[in-house]
Design a protein around this motif. Structure first.
Motif, mmCIF file in Angstrom:
data_model
loop_
_atom_site.group_PDB
_atom_site.id
_atom_site.type_symbol
_atom_site.label_atom_id
_atom_site.label_comp_id
_atom_site.label_asym_id
_atom_site.label_seq_id
_atom_site.Cartn_x
_atom_site.Cartn_y
_atom_site.Cartn_z
ATOM 1 N N ARG A 118 0.839 -1.201 0.000
ATOM 2 C CA ARG A 118 0.000 0.000 0.000
ATOM 3 C C ARG A 118 0.874 1.252 0.000
ATOM 4 O O ARG A 118 1.754 1.414 0.844
ATOM 5 N N PRO A 119 0.615 2.145 -0.974
ATOM 6 C CA PRO A 119 1.384 3.397 -1.022
ATOM 7 C C PRO A 119 1.071 4.294 0.180
ATOM 8 O O PRO A 119 -0.032 4.275 0.712
ATOM 9 N N LYS A 120 2.081 5.086 0.582
ATOM 10 C CA LYS A 120 1.863 6.043 1.671
ATOM 11 C C LYS A 120 0.853 7.093 1.213
ATOM 12 O O LYS A 120 0.774 7.418 0.044
ATOM 13 N N ASP A 121 0.064 7.576 2.127
ATOM 14 C CA ASP A 121 -0.916 8.642 1.883
ATOM 15 C C ASP A 121 -2.017 8.232 0.897
ATOM 16 O O ASP A 121 -2.671 9.097 0.312
ATOM 17 N N LEU A 122 -2.228 6.961 0.709
ATOM 18 C CA LEU A 122 -3.285 6.509 -0.194
ATOM 19 C C LEU A 122 -4.649 6.829 0.411
ATOM 20 O O LEU A 122 -4.895 6.557 1.579
ATOM 21 N N GLY A 123 -5.509 7.431 -0.377
ATOM 22 C CA GLY A 123 -6.849 7.792 0.068
ATOM 23 C C GLY A 123 -6.962 9.206 0.573
ATOM 24 O O GLY A 123 -8.043 9.648 0.947
ATOM 25 N N LYS A 124 -5.885 9.937 0.563
ATOM 26 C CA LYS A 124 -5.908 11.301 1.094
ATOM 27 C C LYS A 124 -6.010 12.357 0.002
ATOM 28 O O LYS A 124 -5.892 13.544 0.276
ATOM 29 N N LEU A 125 -6.232 11.919 -1.238
ATOM 30 C CA LEU A 125 -6.309 12.873 -2.346
ATOM 31 C C LEU A 125 -7.736 13.140 -2.812
ATOM 32 O O LEU A 125 -7.959 13.998 -3.664
ATOM 33 N N GLU A 126 -8.699 12.434 -2.276
ATOM 34 C CA GLU A 126 -10.069 12.553 -2.760
ATOM 35 C C GLU A 126 -10.621 13.969 -2.622
ATOM 36 O O GLU A 126 -11.425 14.402 -3.445
ATOM 37 N N HIS A 127 -10.221 14.705 -1.613
ATOM 38 C CA HIS A 127 -10.753 16.053 -1.385
ATOM 39 C C HIS A 127 -10.304 17.045 -2.457
ATOM 40 O O HIS A 127 -10.941 18.068 -2.659
ATOM 41 N N ILE A 128 -9.223 16.747 -3.191
ATOM 42 C CA ILE A 128 -8.768 17.688 -4.223
ATOM 43 C C ILE A 128 -9.182 17.246 -5.627
ATOM 44 O O ILE A 128 -8.950 17.969 -6.594
ATOM 45 N N LEU A 129 -9.819 16.089 -5.754
ATOM 46 C CA LEU A 129 -10.236 15.584 -7.061
ATOM 47 C C LEU A 129 -11.704 15.901 -7.328
ATOM 48 O O LEU A 129 -12.522 15.942 -6.407
ATOM 49 N N ASP A 130 -12.041 16.108 -8.584
ATOM 50 C CA ASP A 130 -13.425 16.344 -9.002
ATOM 51 C C ASP A 130 -14.216 15.050 -8.799
ATOM 52 O O ASP A 130 -13.856 14.006 -9.366
ATOM 53 N N PRO A 131 -15.304 15.078 -8.011
ATOM 54 C CA PRO A 131 -16.046 13.854 -7.708
ATOM 55 C C PRO A 131 -16.664 13.171 -8.941
ATOM 56 O O PRO A 131 -16.922 11.985 -8.925
ATOM 57 N N GLU A 132 -16.899 13.906 -10.017
ATOM 58 C CA GLU A 132 -17.515 13.342 -11.221
ATOM 59 C C GLU A 132 -16.484 12.868 -12.244
ATOM 60 O O GLU A 132 -16.843 12.297 -13.267
ATOM 61 N N SER A 133 -15.237 13.062 -11.973
ATOM 62 C CA SER A 133 -14.179 12.710 -12.918
ATOM 63 C C SER A 133 -13.974 11.189 -12.963
ATOM 64 O O SER A 133 -14.000 10.515 -11.927
ATOM 65 N N PRO A 134 -13.745 10.650 -14.160
ATOM 66 C CA PRO A 134 -13.399 9.224 -14.267
ATOM 67 C C PRO A 134 -12.118 8.883 -13.501
ATOM 68 O O PRO A 134 -11.970 7.786 -12.984
ATOM 69 N N VAL A 135 -11.226 9.834 -13.400
ATOM 70 C CA VAL A 135 -9.981 9.618 -12.662
ATOM 71 C C VAL A 135 -10.291 9.412 -11.182
ATOM 72 O O VAL A 135 -9.704 8.541 -10.524
ATOM 73 N N THR A 136 -11.233 10.173 -10.655
ATOM 74 C CA THR A 136 -11.623 10.044 -9.251
ATOM 75 C C THR A 136 -12.245 8.676 -9.003
ATOM 76 O O THR A 136 -11.948 8.019 -7.999
ATOM 77 N N LYS A 137 -13.116 8.236 -9.917
ATOM 78 C CA LYS A 137 -13.740 6.919 -9.768
ATOM 79 C C LYS A 137 -12.673 5.818 -9.780
ATOM 80 O O LYS A 137 -12.726 4.877 -8.986
ATOM 81 N N CYS A 138 -11.718 5.948 -10.657
ATOM 82 C CA CYS A 138 -10.631 4.976 -10.735
ATOM 83 C C CYS A 138 -9.810 5.000 -9.443
ATOM 84 O O CYS A 138 -9.449 3.950 -8.901
ATOM 85 N N TYR A 139 -9.536 6.187 -8.944
ATOM 86 C CA TYR A 139 -8.760 6.336 -7.716
ATOM 87 C C TYR A 139 -9.487 5.687 -6.536
ATOM 88 O O TYR A 139 -8.884 4.997 -5.714
ATOM 89 N N LYS A 140 -10.815 5.891 -6.466
ATOM 90 C CA LYS A 140 -11.604 5.293 -5.381
ATOM 91 C C LYS A 140 -11.551 3.764 -5.443
ATOM 92 O O LYS A 140 -11.467 3.096 -4.418
ATOM 93 N N LYS A 141 -11.600 3.213 -6.629
ATOM 94 C CA LYS A 141 -11.507 1.754 -6.770
ATOM 95 C C LYS A 141 -10.122 1.260 -6.369
ATOM 96 O O LYS A 141 -9.980 0.198 -5.776
ATOM 97 N N TYR A 142 -9.121 2.044 -6.687
ATOM 98 C CA TYR A 142 -7.753 1.690 -6.313
ATOM 99 C C TYR A 142 -7.604 1.679 -4.792
ATOM 100 O O TYR A 142 -7.042 0.758 -4.209
ATOM 101 N N VAL A 143 -8.149 2.680 -4.133
ATOM 102 C CA VAL A 143 -8.113 2.750 -2.672
ATOM 103 C C VAL A 143 -8.903 1.580 -2.086
ATOM 104 O O VAL A 143 -8.460 0.931 -1.130
ATOM 105 N N ALA A 144 -10.068 1.280 -2.680
ATOM 106 C CA ALA A 144 -10.913 0.191 -2.189
ATOM 107 C C ALA A 144 -10.199 -1.159 -2.304
ATOM 108 O O ALA A 144 -10.420 -2.053 -1.491
#
Length: 155
Positions: A118-144
């Protein structure tokens, strides 16, 4: 994707002549039943080349006996296959070769994906990402994936 892959594999199989040889697998697997006890005891299937079936014998006496029974062998093989695929029978000495009726399909264990640490600081970037962005959805799945939240992975 699967449909295209299937078509591509079928095309390669056809080009290599594999589709013509597929009916032979049941022949090898049922060799004892097809040949009967007496012939099966004398020879084992080694393969084929073009329209010649190759049978292996343990010794020269069995080789001679099988050579005298070629008509019977061809008749039994054609009856089992439902069509005439061979014109001749070639009988060779086994010389330590393994017959095709003894081969089994290898069993492969299911390959499980290896998840990196697990990378350091994983899951702490969601507040700066656009919630509707495909990148955000991908990031959430990665964290999950690291959090083990299956329901998030399925969405």
């Amino acid at each position: 994707m699967e449909h295209r892959t299937s078509k591509m594999l079928s095309k390669i199989l056809y080009e290599k002549g594999g589709d013509r040889h597929m009916p032979l697998v049941p022949l090898w697997q049922n060799w004892d039943m097809v040949m009967g006890e007496e012939l099966a005891e004398l020879g084992r299937p080694l393969g084929h080349k073009n329209r010649t079936i190759i049978i292996g014998a343990e010794d020269s006496m069995a080789q001679y006996e099988l050579s005298a029974q070629t008509y019977e062998i061809l008749e039994r093989v054609h009856a089992f296959l439902g069509k005439e695929m061979f014109d001749t029978v070639q009988v060779e000495l086994m010389q330590g070769r393994e017959s095709l009726d003894k081969l089994t399909m290898p069993v492969f264990k299911k390959a499980l994906p290896k998840i990196p640490p697990r990378p350091k600081d994983l899951g702490k970037l969601e507040h700066i990402l656009d919630p509707e962005s495909p990148v955000t959805k991908c990031y959430k799945k990665y964290v999950a994936m690291y959090d083990g939240e299956k329901d998030t992975l399925e969405n």
